[in-house]
Design a protein around this motif. Structure first.
Motif, PDB file in Angstrom:
ATOM      1  N   GLU A  53       0.829  -1.198   0.000  1.00 25.93           N
ATOM      2  CA  GLU A  53       0.000   0.000   0.000  1.00 25.93           C
ATOM      3  C   GLU A  53       0.873   1.262   0.000  1.00 25.93           C
ATOM      4  O   GLU A  53       0.565   2.235  -0.701  1.00 25.93           O
ATOM      5  CB  GLU A  53      -0.930  -0.023   1.215  1.00 25.93           C
ATOM      6  CG  GLU A  53      -1.994   1.056   1.181  1.00 25.93           C
ATOM      7  CD  GLU A  53      -2.977   0.900   2.323  1.00 25.93           C
ATOM      8  OE1 GLU A  53      -4.164   1.177   2.097  1.00 25.93           O
ATOM      9  OE2 GLU A  53      -2.554   0.523   3.447  1.00 25.93           O
ATOM     10  N   GLN A  54       1.970   1.253   0.750  1.00 24.70           N
ATOM     11  CA  GLN A  54       2.881   2.394   0.760  1.00 24.70           C
ATOM     12  C   GLN A  54       3.431   2.684  -0.635  1.00 24.70           C
ATOM     13  O   GLN A  54       3.705   3.834  -0.969  1.00 24.70           O
ATOM     14  CB  GLN A  54       4.038   2.151   1.723  1.00 24.70           C
ATOM     15  CG  GLN A  54       3.645   2.207   3.174  1.00 24.70           C
ATOM     16  CD  GLN A  54       4.797   1.802   4.091  1.00 24.70           C
ATOM     17  OE1 GLN A  54       5.809   1.272   3.654  1.00 24.70           O
ATOM     18  NE2 GLN A  54       4.622   2.057   5.381  1.00 24.70           N
ATOM     19  N   ARG A  55       3.579   1.635  -1.432  1.00 25.84           N
ATOM     20  CA  ARG A  55       4.097   1.794  -2.800  1.00 25.84           C
ATOM     21  C   ARG A  55       2.985   2.038  -3.815  1.00 25.84           C
ATOM     22  O   ARG A  55       3.239   2.100  -5.012  1.00 25.84           O
ATOM     23  CB  ARG A  55       4.882   0.542  -3.185  1.00 25.84           C
ATOM     24  CG  ARG A  55       6.126   0.352  -2.337  1.00 25.84           C
ATOM     25  CD  ARG A  55       6.913  -0.842  -2.749  1.00 25.84           C
ATOM     26  NE  ARG A  55       7.212  -0.813  -4.178  1.00 25.84           N
ATOM     27  CZ  ARG A  55       7.516  -1.895  -4.902  1.00 25.84           C
ATOM     28  NH1 ARG A  55       7.579  -3.079  -4.329  1.00 25.84           N
ATOM     29  NH2 ARG A  55       7.772  -1.776  -6.183  1.00 25.84           N
ATOM     30  N   ARG A  56       1.764   2.139  -3.350  1.00 27.61           N
ATOM     31  CA  ARG A  56       0.588   2.376  -4.187  1.00 27.61           C
ATOM     32  C   ARG A  56       0.322   1.227  -5.177  1.00 27.61           C
ATOM     33  O   ARG A  56      -0.208   1.437  -6.266  1.00 27.61           O
ATOM     34  CB  ARG A  56       0.702   3.708  -4.924  1.00 27.61           C
ATOM     35  CG  ARG A  56       0.682   4.903  -3.998  1.00 27.61           C
ATOM     36  CD  ARG A  56       0.786   6.211  -4.759  1.00 27.61           C
ATOM     37  NE  ARG A  56       0.478   7.364  -3.966  1.00 27.61           N
ATOM     38  CZ  ARG A  56       1.275   7.910  -3.060  1.00 27.61           C
ATOM     39  NH1 ARG A  56       2.432   7.373  -2.805  1.00 27.61           N
ATOM     40  NH2 ARG A  56       0.904   8.982  -2.394  1.00 27.61           N
ATOM     41  N   LEU A  57       0.696   0.015  -4.761  1.00 27.47           N
ATOM     42  CA  LEU A  57       0.426  -1.168  -5.577  1.00 27.47           C
ATOM     43  C   LEU A  57      -0.889  -1.816  -5.158  1.00 27.47           C
ATOM     44  O   LEU A  57      -1.494  -2.573  -5.918  1.00 27.47           O
ATOM     45  CB  LEU A  57       1.571  -2.188  -5.456  1.00 27.47           C
ATOM     46  CG  LEU A  57       2.960  -1.673  -5.862  1.00 27.47           C
ATOM     47  CD1 LEU A  57       4.015  -2.744  -5.630  1.00 27.47           C
ATOM     48  CD2 LEU A  57       2.957  -1.207  -7.310  1.00 27.47           C
TER      49      LEU A  57
ATOM     50  N   VAL B 287      -4.500  -0.954  -2.419  1.00 28.62           N
ATOM     51  CA  VAL B 287      -5.223  -0.079  -1.483  1.00 28.62           C
ATOM     52  C   VAL B 287      -6.051  -0.962  -0.558  1.00 28.62           C
ATOM     53  O   VAL B 287      -6.470  -2.052  -0.941  1.00 28.62           O
ATOM     54  CB  VAL B 287      -6.136   0.955  -2.192  1.00 28.62           C
ATOM     55  CG1 VAL B 287      -5.310   1.944  -2.991  1.00 28.62           C
ATOM     56  CG2 VAL B 287      -7.167   0.275  -3.060  1.00 28.62           C
ATOM     57  N   ARG B 288      -6.256  -0.472   0.661  1.00 28.41           N
ATOM     58  CA  ARG B 288      -7.120  -1.155   1.617  1.00 28.41           C
ATOM     59  C   ARG B 288      -8.366  -0.314   1.805  1.00 28.41           C
ATOM     60  O   ARG B 288      -8.298   0.913   1.825  1.00 28.41           O
ATOM     61  CB  ARG B 288      -6.429  -1.310   2.978  1.00 28.41           C
ATOM     62  CG  ARG B 288      -5.506  -2.469   3.055  1.00 28.41           C
ATOM     63  CD  ARG B 288      -5.021  -2.651   4.455  1.00 28.41           C
ATOM     64  NE  ARG B 288      -3.897  -1.766   4.707  1.00 28.41           N
ATOM     65  CZ  ARG B 288      -3.018  -1.933   5.671  1.00 28.41           C
ATOM     66  NH1 ARG B 288      -3.150  -2.932   6.506  1.00 28.41           N
ATOM     67  NH2 ARG B 288      -2.029  -1.108   5.832  1.00 28.41           N
ATOM     68  N   ARG B 289      -9.484  -1.023   1.961  1.00 26.30           N
ATOM     69  CA  ARG B 289     -10.735  -0.317   2.229  1.00 26.30           C
ATOM     70  C   ARG B 289     -11.691  -1.258   2.954  1.00 26.30           C
ATOM     71  O   ARG B 289     -11.548  -2.467   2.854  1.00 26.30           O
ATOM     72  CB  ARG B 289     -11.345   0.221   0.947  1.00 26.30           C
ATOM     73  CG  ARG B 289     -11.662  -0.808  -0.093  1.00 26.30           C
ATOM     74  CD  ARG B 289     -12.210  -0.155  -1.373  1.00 26.30           C
ATOM     75  NE  ARG B 289     -12.333  -1.106  -2.441  1.00 26.30           N
ATOM     76  CZ  ARG B 289     -13.322  -1.965  -2.584  1.00 26.30           C
ATOM     77  NH1 ARG B 289     -14.293  -2.001  -1.711  1.00 26.30           N
ATOM     78  NH2 ARG B 289     -13.366  -2.798  -3.611  1.00 26.30           N
TER      79      ARG B 289
ATOM     80  N   THR C 287      -3.999  -2.123  -7.481  1.00 31.31           N
ATOM     81  CA  THR C 287      -4.111  -0.937  -8.330  1.00 31.31           C
ATOM     82  C   THR C 287      -3.585  -1.277  -9.735  1.00 31.31           C
ATOM     83  O   THR C 287      -3.005  -2.345  -9.948  1.00 31.31           O
ATOM     84  CB  THR C 287      -3.272   0.220  -7.754  1.00 31.31           C
ATOM     85  OG1 THR C 287      -1.887  -0.162  -7.790  1.00 31.31           O
ATOM     86  CG2 THR C 287      -3.694   0.579  -6.332  1.00 31.31           C
TER      87      THR C 287
ATOM     88  N   GLU D 149      -1.076   0.111 -11.166  1.00 33.38           N
ATOM     89  CA  GLU D 149       0.382   0.001 -11.019  1.00 33.38           C
ATOM     90  C   GLU D 149       0.765  -1.353 -10.418  1.00 33.38           C
ATOM     91  O   GLU D 149       1.754  -1.967 -10.815  1.00 33.38           O
ATOM     92  CB  GLU D 149       0.916   1.148 -10.149  1.00 33.38           C
ATOM     93  CG  GLU D 149       2.421   1.180 -10.069  1.00 33.38           C
ATOM     94  CD  GLU D 149       2.942   2.354  -9.256  1.00 33.38           C
ATOM     95  OE1 GLU D 149       4.151   2.338  -8.958  1.00 33.38           O
ATOM     96  OE2 GLU D 149       2.168   3.264  -8.921  1.00 33.38           O
ATOM     97  N   GLY D 150      -0.042  -1.839  -9.502  1.00 32.38           N
ATOM     98  CA  GLY D 150       0.185  -3.155  -8.914  1.00 32.38           C
ATOM     99  C   GLY D 150       0.038  -4.260  -9.954  1.00 32.38           C
ATOM    100  O   GLY D 150       0.831  -5.210  -9.978  1.00 32.38           O
TER     101      GLY D 150
END
Length: 174
Positions: free
Chosen positions: A95-99, A101-103, A117, A119-120
């Motif tokens: 998540e820190q690398r934007r690969l 997301v948590r929700r 994502t 990018e992930g």
């Protein structure tokens, strides 16, 4: 760098002198542990350009393969066969690398979802190509030999209680 001699063979020799009925089992376990170290090293070397550990790659790829790209964190832990805290840790780094997301789940706010994502997805695709190119650290083995190893290790997993007695080893081949 190859070892000048085989420490496992020497341990087997020593065990045979003292506990001959257990020497082969000791050598088998020690060999499996050593191969695990070697394979993890090779796999992590292939993943280094993507700044992924094998654990992070597995989590990312699990999400990439999910129909919606989203899975509950608890289900990820079961599928990855790790403790929930390990999933939380890995997903936090992704998540820190934007690969990822948590929700919260829209159906149950107590459930946390991880979602890959774009990018992930791209990172997972590139890392998978690298792992496929290095045969997941098993160069020199044919697909049949790799399947045979999987099949033989299944018996150990069943005996250890990891899977039910009727588990089938051979994955569907295309």
């Amino acid at each position: 760098m190859p070892q000048p001699f085989d420490p496992i063979a020497e341990a087997h020799r020593q065990w045979t002198r003292r506990w001959p009925e257990h020497a082969d089992h000791m050598a088998a376990v020690t060999s499996i542990m050593r191969v695990q170290q070697l394979l993890l090293s090779r796999v992590e070397e292939a993943l280094k350009p993507y700044a992924l550990t094998f654990a992070a790659y597995e989590a990312l790829q699990l999400l990439a393969l999910a129909r919606t790209g989203t899975l509950p964190m608890g289900k990820m832990g079961r599928r990855l066969m790790v403790h929930p805290a390990s999933v939380t840790n890995v997903i936090g780094r992704l998540e820190q690398r934007r690969l990822v997301v948590r929700r919260p789940s829209p159906d149950d706010r107590r459930v946390v979802l991880a979602e890959i994502t774009e990018e992930g997805r791209a990172t997972a695709r590139e890392a998978t190509t690298a792992l496929n190119e290095c045969a997941f650290g098993l160069p020199g083995l044919t697909p049949g030999e790799a399947a045979e190893i999987t099949e033989r290790l299944l018996a150990l997993r069943v005996a250890a209680g990891d899977l039910p007695q009727d588990a089938h080893a051979r994955p569907e081949r295309r």
